[in-house]
Design a protein around this motif. Structure first.
Motif, PDB file in Angstrom:
ATOM      1  N   PHE A  77       4.687   1.149  12.111  1.00  0.00           N
ATOM      2  CA  PHE A  77       4.107   2.054  11.037  1.00  0.00           C
ATOM      3  C   PHE A  77       4.993   2.325   9.638  1.00  0.00           C
ATOM      4  N   GLN A  78       6.341   2.293  10.069  1.00  0.00           N
ATOM      5  CA  GLN A  78       7.020   2.416   8.980  1.00  0.00           C
ATOM      6  C   GLN A  78       7.137   1.151   8.170  1.00  0.00           C
ATOM      7  N   GLU A 109       4.473  -0.683   7.725  1.00  0.00           N
ATOM      8  CA  GLU A 109       3.239  -0.942   7.156  1.00  0.00           C
ATOM      9  C   GLU A 109       3.406  -0.048   5.925  1.00  0.00           C
ATOM     10  N   HIS A 110       3.909   1.192   6.011  1.00  0.00           N
ATOM     11  CA  HIS A 110       4.296   2.175   4.892  1.00  0.00           C
ATOM     12  C   HIS A 110       5.199   1.548   3.813  1.00  0.00           C
ATOM     13  N   GLU A 141       2.675  -1.989   2.380  1.00  0.00           N
ATOM     14  CA  GLU A 141       1.235  -1.681   1.789  1.00  0.00           C
ATOM     15  C   GLU A 141       1.339  -0.546   1.048  1.00  0.00           C
ATOM     16  N   LYS A 183      -1.383   1.308   0.709  1.00  0.00           N
ATOM     17  CA  LYS A 183      -2.107   2.106   1.357  1.00  0.00           C
ATOM     18  C   LYS A 183      -2.201   1.586   2.675  1.00  0.00           C
ATOM     19  N   THR A 184      -2.089   2.361   3.902  1.00  0.00           N
ATOM     20  CA  THR A 184      -2.127   2.288   5.040  1.00  0.00           C
ATOM     21  C   THR A 184      -3.431   1.632   5.491  1.00  0.00           C
ATOM     22  N   GLN A 217      -5.734   4.722   5.868  1.00  0.00           N
ATOM     23  CA  GLN A 217      -6.022   5.274   4.516  1.00  0.00           C
ATOM     24  C   GLN A 217      -7.016   4.290   3.843  1.00  0.00           C
ATOM     25  N   THR A 275      -5.355  12.938   4.782  1.00  0.00           N
ATOM     26  CA  THR A 275      -4.050  12.418   5.118  1.00  0.00           C
ATOM     27  C   THR A 275      -3.262  13.516   5.739  1.00  0.00           C
ATOM     28  N   HIS A 311       1.877  12.675   8.882  1.00  0.00           N
ATOM     29  CA  HIS A 311       2.007  11.143   9.146  1.00  0.00           C
ATOM     30  C   HIS A 311       0.763  10.797   8.841  1.00  0.00           C
ATOM     31  N   HIS A 369      -0.202   7.665   9.608  1.00  0.00           N
ATOM     32  CA  HIS A 369      -0.659   6.896  10.421  1.00  0.00           C
ATOM     33  C   HIS A 369      -0.924   7.470  11.768  1.00  0.00           C
TER      34      HIS A 369
END
Length: 138
Positions: A100-101, A103-104, A107, A109-110, A113, A120, A123, A125
């Motif tokens: 997840f980290q 990805e953040h 990207e 936007k995850t 999102q 939102t 967190h 994710h």
């Protein structure tokens, strides 16, 4: 358990800091991360794991040996087959949070999102009600 009780209260002088660094070192290999992801909800023999992660059974066995040494995976003997599983939820949670980290970090936007999944949360994710380490639905 309240959110305050879940917070890490360890200080910089904790006796576990060096051991935690060893855990991160053990998980610093992409194949091991893929193995943990493959085992997050099931147990598998080496040959199936090798197919899933796209590596040879020999290479996967070597990675599993290191993960066993770190007590992240354990085994169950079934005849002449050995099945591997995660020892507990900690490796799964660490890997999920690391993904997840990443990805953040990569990207704007995850995936959640972009899919417009709910408001939102703190967190993005993981909704507040989801357990730590659970991957969101695609």
């Amino acid at each position: 358990m309240s959110e305050d009780a879940k917070r890490c209260t360890l200080g910089v002088d904790s006796q576990y800091v060096d051991a935690a660094a060893d855990v991160f070192s053990l998980l610093s290999d992409p194949t091991r991360i893929r193995i943990v992801l493959a085992l997050r909800d099931t147990e598998l023999p080496v040959n199936q794991l090798a197919e899933i992660v796209g590596k040879s059974p020999t290479a996967v066995s070597q990675h599993l040996s290191k993960l066993r040494w770190g007590r992240m995976v354990s085994t169950r003997q079934d005849g002449n087959r050995v099945h591997y599983r995660l020892t507990d939820e900690h490796a799964r949670n660490l890997v999920a949070e690391a993904v997840f980290q990443a990805e953040h970090a990569l990207e704007p936007k995850t995936a959640h999102q972009r899919a417009g999944v709910g408001p939102t949360p703190p967190h993005p994710h993981r909704p507040p009600s989801a357990p730590v380490g659970e991957c969101p639905a695609p």
